[in-house]
Design an enzyme around this catalytic site. Structure first.
Site, short mmCIF file in Angstrom:
data_model
loop_
_atom_site.label_atom_id
_atom_site.label_comp_id
_atom_site.label_asym_id
_atom_site.label_seq_id
_atom_site.Cartn_x
_atom_site.Cartn_y
_atom_site.Cartn_z
N GLY A 589 0.83 -1.21 0.00
CA GLY A 589 0.00 0.00 0.00
C GLY A 589 0.85 1.25 0.00
N GLY A 591 2.26 4.58 1.84
CA GLY A 591 2.50 5.19 3.15
C GLY A 591 2.92 6.61 2.94
N GLY A 592 3.24 7.31 4.03
CA GLY A 592 3.75 8.65 3.89
C GLY A 592 5.02 8.56 3.04
N PHE A 593 5.18 9.38 2.07
CA PHE A 593 6.37 9.52 1.22
C PHE A 593 6.55 8.45 0.15
CE2 PHE A 593 7.44 10.81 5.60
CZ PHE A 593 7.38 12.18 5.43
N GLY A 594 5.75 7.41 0.13
CA GLY A 594 5.97 6.46 -0.97
C GLY A 594 5.25 5.14 -0.82
N VAL A 596 4.85 1.07 -0.38
CA VAL A 596 5.48 0.14 0.56
C VAL A 596 5.33 -1.29 0.03
CG1 VAL A 596 5.53 -0.65 2.93
CG2 VAL A 596 4.83 1.68 2.43
N LYS A 610 9.92 0.76 1.99
CA LYS A 610 9.23 1.96 1.50
C LYS A 610 10.09 2.60 0.42
CE LYS A 610 6.88 4.45 4.25
NZ LYS A 610 6.51 5.31 5.37
N ASP A 707 3.40 13.32 12.42
CA ASP A 707 2.32 12.73 11.64
C ASP A 707 1.67 11.58 12.40
OD1 ASP A 707 0.57 12.48 9.56
OD2 ASP A 707 1.97 11.52 8.18
#
Ligand SMILES: *[C@@H]1O[C@H](CO)[C@@H](O)[C@H](O)[C@H]1NC(C)=O
Ligand SMILES: *[C@@H]1O[C@H](CO)[C@@H](O)[C@H](O)[C@H]1NC(C)=O
Ligand SMILES: *[C@@H]1O[C@H](CO)[C@@H](O)[C@H](O)[C@H]1NC(C)=O
Ligand SMILES: *[C@@H]1O[C@H](CO)[C@@H](O)[C@H](O)[C@H]1NC(C)=O
Ligand SMILES: *[C@@H]1O[C@H](CO)[C@@H](O)[C@H](O)[C@H]1NC(C)=O
Ligand SMILES: *[C@@H]1O[C@H](CO)[C@@H](O)[C@H](O)[C@H]1NC(C)=O
Ligand SMILES: *[C@@H]1O[C@H](CO)[C@@H](O)[C@H](O)[C@H]1NC(C)=O
Ligand SMILES: *[C@@H]1O[C@H](CO)[C@@H](O)[C@H](O)[C@H]1NC(C)=O
Ligand SMILES: *[C@@H]1O[C@H](CO)[C@@H](O)[C@H](O)[C@H]1NC(C)=O
Length: 887
Positions: A589, A591-594, A596, A610, A707
């Protein structure tokens, strides 16, 4: 303080009463001479007072120079105990842990010492400052301190501490157990500021037996008020108010003027809880209505208030309130449709005292008292909490430094040259984190006990200069302990009893197994250092970091062995990343920044990889610095960064993989995840909070997560929570929510509203986000609702439900009412205080942790009551293996 003993002096006698049910009351007449009967009945209140001698070992007794003919009425306050010796002197009172108590201490100076110097000193509850008693600044010569407090152990220490040159004293000490459904706070205890009831009969007050809890209610009658009373029955509520409070009330004489009640705050941070008690005790005509609003310091407190007919209602603060101005005010104003003015029977104002200093580990306190008893040690400063506050630490002890979630532990005990006789006290074995033990130069006899070798942390033992015999036990020879034994002529020190030989030099007993392990560890470290020099990015060492939780200890203890059996935390090549993810086959899925991906390191250890987009970082140097820092962070409630990859355009971060999804899925049931129950939710909240606390105060330099959200709280198979995605946002911008390079860190709805003003995110911004997470866990409502424009944010939604005061409305219906409602209330209040729009008014994570533990205690006691199954309870230690699985 507004309760003055002088009131008693002036006002005289109340009622003559029969002794009634005083279950659990403790009434100590401090300094009652041994020649007088104890206990005795104080006829005016029917309270039984006893001598305090059984509860304190120090101090001297005296009698006030009485100028009154009320000696009998005031008998409990006519004698006192004073403390010329020592800095801290403590009463030890038996209490029920976890039960709420009203605690009153009375101080009537009365020139007992003929010096006519009014004293000033501090009053402590356990290790925490309760109040400064300052007779100098009080009209009259007496004062009382009162607090509503929940003891954390079965023994309550009330200590008088010198804070200048004057001598502390105390006249009487009174404890009354309270019901635990009233006076509920978010955190801290409630120090009484004012307790008033309205009655026409001037010059009066009521206490026991009118008030079953012996709350002292001061009568107030003011010219601008009109008093009403009834003889009819008025039904009582959970606050169990005295009859006179139920049957008397006041209204402003001029119905069109608001009714203002003012009090002063001592400093701007003071937080207050306010309780208003009222009942309609007038017979209203059909065309009459009474309806009013209450403002607290200009903010709405309750609206509209309609007193119930002959039934008491209490409006209470749901969370602590501060005052903007020097004078705090309550304002009762009738609403436009009301034909009658506001009405009030009584009110109470308390100030919150946050008792943040944790007490020394209870088992160690018991052990130290055992040692004190065994040797009949008389040390004036061995009173009160052994370790804290630090400036009052017992002589001969050293204790570990503490954080809120980790109580102090004894790390060294030095009873050198204190005349100890007999054998080495068995209680020492319960000081399980002892590193140094010095019992030298005493008259100790018997053998060197086996148990000393079982204290794993011991590094240094000095038993020299005693009269020990026998031989040195095996257990002490199997560790790297420095053992000093010279000057024990009867101790067998020959070869046949094994070492030591030297009489004048320290003897170091180092077991061969231990030394081999140490040697290996040293070699590995040397190897790592050398190879690190060769390629400075290849090897990342596990570093020992300050630990803020007990769980951390396991990690730091294990850290010296880590290079041997853990995969190295390091830089990976891009080809290694391709291999570990099997060419990015299994997408987990976004995630924050990219994106995974799932993968394996060393073929077995599961990881989450990630892959970052190039434009999400600001450059190699920042990336490297930040990742280096993250590689050193170790906490059981933080997702571990295993390594990273930076090769050309390819950036990736490799994390430990948690198989059980994230918290969001377990609240919504998305992804086929089971919905978790209340107790597991509380456990997860606590663990996430511990992870955050560690970021804020446990690691160097401190970090802000930036976050915090349910999707960033990952769960392992045992529902142990770990925070993900922390520490990146300084050199990264969020590449997901927006490609705008000025985009801020964080997720809408979770973002600190003060960010807009200050433009910076601090620790309390995480606290805000955590509050939102907690609200989600409680309500399972969307953080920002798409459907309604009003109450669209979760805090607004909860506020709107809070007005109804029905917890069931607020709680996630999926929980099917299977929770303790006081734990639920506390959680809601805690979440709302975290989500306070004002940065400075939010609690710290450490305070949050304390409160969550209380919530868990409430819930645990319900579970064990309901099911009789102790094992069902959530463990507030961190052993995840005992967290129950969802059913
Ligand atoms: C307080 O004590 C002093 C003597 O110590 C006495 O002169 C004074 O009258 C007392 N005040 C009150 C209000 O009792
Ligand atoms: C009541 O207060 C109002 C507003 O201050 C004032 O105009 C009015 O004269 C007062 N009434 C009485 C009876 O004092
Ligand atoms: C209510 O009705 C009574 C008569 O029943 C009358 O005297 C009184 O003035 C009325 N009060 C109001 C506020 O209208
Ligand atoms: C606060 O109230 C006191 C009296 O209760 C008054 O003397 C004082 O002026 C008030 N201070 C402010 C700042 O309003
Ligand atoms: C513990 O705290 C004291 C005082 O705050 C400080 O002097 C000492 O260095 C600390 N010790 C450790 C091991 O951090
Ligand atoms: C114990 O205390 C004595 C004197 O109080 C001191 O000389 C000795 O060094 C202390 N022992 C240790 C292990 O610090
Ligand atoms: C040590 O502590 C345990 C429980 O905490 C207690 O049962 C035991 O008696 C203690 N041992 C000694 C020697 O005090
Ligand atoms: C050590 O001395 C005690 C008396 O102080 C005695 O009872 C005991 O038997 C002695 N032990 C050995 C091994 O000699
Ligand atoms: C409330 O107090 C009673 C004893 O008075 C205790 O048995 C019960 O467990 C307490 N409940 C909570 C939630 O603390």
């Amino acid at each position: 303080m507004e309760i003055f003993l002088t009131l008693l002096l002036v006002l005289g006698v109340i009622h003559l009463v029969q002794a009634q049910n005083q279950q659990g009351f403790i009434n100590l007449d401090c300094g009652l001479p041994a020649s007088e009967p104890s206990p005795y009945l104080q006829s005016e209140t029917g309270l039984q007072f006893s001598s305090d001698a059984k509860f304190i070992q120090s101090g001297e007794i005296a009698t006030v120079q009485s100028q009154t003919n009320l000696r009998n009425t005031l008998k409990p306050y006519m004698t006192l105990r004073f403390f010329p010796e020592g800095t801290r002197n403590c009463y030890n009172l038996p209490v029920d842990k976890g039960r709420k108590y009203l605690i009153k201490a009375w101080f009537l100076y009365g020139n007992y010492d003929s010096r006519d110097i009014k004293p000033k000193f501090d009053l402590y509850l356990g290790p925490n400052l309760w109040a400064t008693v300052d007779i100098q600044n009080i009209e009259g010569n007496s004062t009382a301190q009162e607090i509503l407090h929940v003891p954390t152990s079965n023994s309550l220490q009330i200590c008088l501490v010198k804070n200048g040159i004057t001598t502390p004293f105390i006249s009487s000490l009174e404890l009354r157990p309270l019901g635990n459904d009233s006076y509920i706070t978010q955190f801290g205890s409630l120090k009484l500021r004012r307790r008033i009831y309205y009655t026409k009969s001037e010059n009066n007050y009521i206490r026991y037996p009118d008030d079953a809890y012996d709350r002292l209610w001061n009568a107030r009658s003011l010219a601008r008020l009109t008093y009403i009373s009834t003889t009819s029955d008025v039904s009582n509520g959970i606050y169990n108010l005295p009859k006179s409070v139920l049957q008397n009330a006041a209204t402003p004489t001029n119905a069109s003027l608001p009714w203002t009640i003012e009090w002063t705050r001592e400093n701007p941070d003071d937080q207050f809880y306010v309780y208003l008690h009222f009942a309609e005790i007038q017979d209203l005509q059909a065309n009459e209505t009474r309806e009013f609003s209450v403002l607290l310091d200009g903010n709405l407190f309750a609206n509209p208030v309609i007193p119930k007919k002959f039934e008491i209602t209490t409006i209470q603060s749901q969370y602590p309130r501060t005052c903007e101005r020097e004078n705090c005010s309550l304002q009762l104003t009738r609403t436009p449709r009301s034909t009658l003015p506001p009405l009030l029977n009584a009110y109470e104002i308390y100030r919150v005292i946050q008792f943040v200093q944790p007490e020394t580990n209870e088992a160690e306190v018991v052990a130290l008292k055992g040692i004190q008893e065994t040797y009949r040690l008389i040390k004036i400063n061995w009173q009160g909490d052994p370790c804290v506050p630090r400036h009052l630490m017992w002589d001969g002890l050293t204790c570990s430094n503490t954080t809120i979630s980790r109580p102090p532990r004894v790390t060294s005990l030095n009873l050198s040259s204190t005349g100890l006789t007999g054998t080495i006290a068995a209680a020492i074995q319960n000081l399980t984190q002892l590193e140094t033990l010095d019992l030298s130069n005493n008259k100790l006899t018997g053998e060197v006990p086996e148990f000393l070798g079982n204290i794993k942390s011991l590094l240094f033992i000095d038993l020299s200069g005693n009269d020990l015999n026998g031989s040195i036990p095996q257990s002490l020879q199997s560790k790297g302990i420095e053992l000093l034994l010279h000057g024990n002529p009867r101790l067998c020190q020959t070869k046949s009893c094994t070492k030591p030989q030297s009489k004048d030099f320290p003897v170091v007993v180092v077991a061969t197994v231990a030394s081999v392990i140490i040697l290996i560890v040293v070699l590995v470290l040397v190897f790592l250092l050398v190879s690190r020099k060769k390629n400075q990015y290849t090897t990342m060492q596990a570093q020992q970091l300050p630990s803020s939780t007990t769980a951390m200890l396991n990690i730091t203890n294990a850290s010296s062995h880590e290079p041997l059996n853990e995969i190295k935390r390091r830089m990976f090549t891009y080809s290694e990343v391709i291999k570990m993810t099997n060419n990015f086959q299994n997408n987990l899925g976004k995630g924050g920044f990219g994106m995974v991906y799932h993968g394996f390191v060393n073929g077995t250890k599961q990881v989450a990889v990630k892959v970052l987009s190039q434009f999400s970082t600001q450059g190699y140097k920042e990336f490297k610095a930040e990742v280096d820092l993250l590689l050193r962070v170790h906490h059981t409630n933080l997702v571990t960064l295993v390594g990273y990859c930076y090769e050309g355009d390819h950036l990736a971060l490799i994390y430990e993989f948690l198989p059980n999804g994230d918290l969001k899925q377990h609240l919504t049931g998305k992804g086929g995840r089971p919905i978790i129950n209340w107790s597991i939710r509380l456990g997860i909240a606590l663990e996430a909070a511990l992870g955050l606390e560690y970021l804020h105060i446990g690691c160097t330099p401190p970090m802000v997560h930036r976050d915090v959200k349910t999707a960033n709280i990952l769960l392992d198979d045992n529902f142990k929570a770990k925070l993900a995605d922390f520490g990146l946002s300084r050199s990264f911008q969020s590449g997901i929510e927006s490609h705008d390079s000025t985009a801020i860190a964080g997720t809408p709805g979770y973002l600190d509203p003060e960010y807009n003003h200050s433009g910076r995110l601090g620790e309390k911004s995480d606290v805000y986000s955590f509050g939102i997470v907690l609200l989600e866990m409680i309500t399972n409502q969307p953080v920002i609702s798409q459907t309604t424009s009003e109450n669209s944010h979760i805090t607004k939604w909860v506020s709107s439900k809070l007005i109804c005061g029905d917890i069931i409305e607020i709680m996630d219906p999926n929980l099917r009412k299977d929770y303790d409602s006081s734990s639920a209330w506390r959680a809601v209040e805690l979440a709302m205080s975290c989500a306070n729009p004002s940065y400075s008014k939010r609690p710290s994570m450490s305070q949050v942790i304390n409160e969550l533990k209380e919530c868990i205690m409430c819930e645990n006691s319900r579970i064990s009551n309901n099911q009789g199954l102790e094992s069902q309870a959530i463990n507030i230690g961190l052993d995840s293996s005992v967290v129950p699985k969802a059913r």
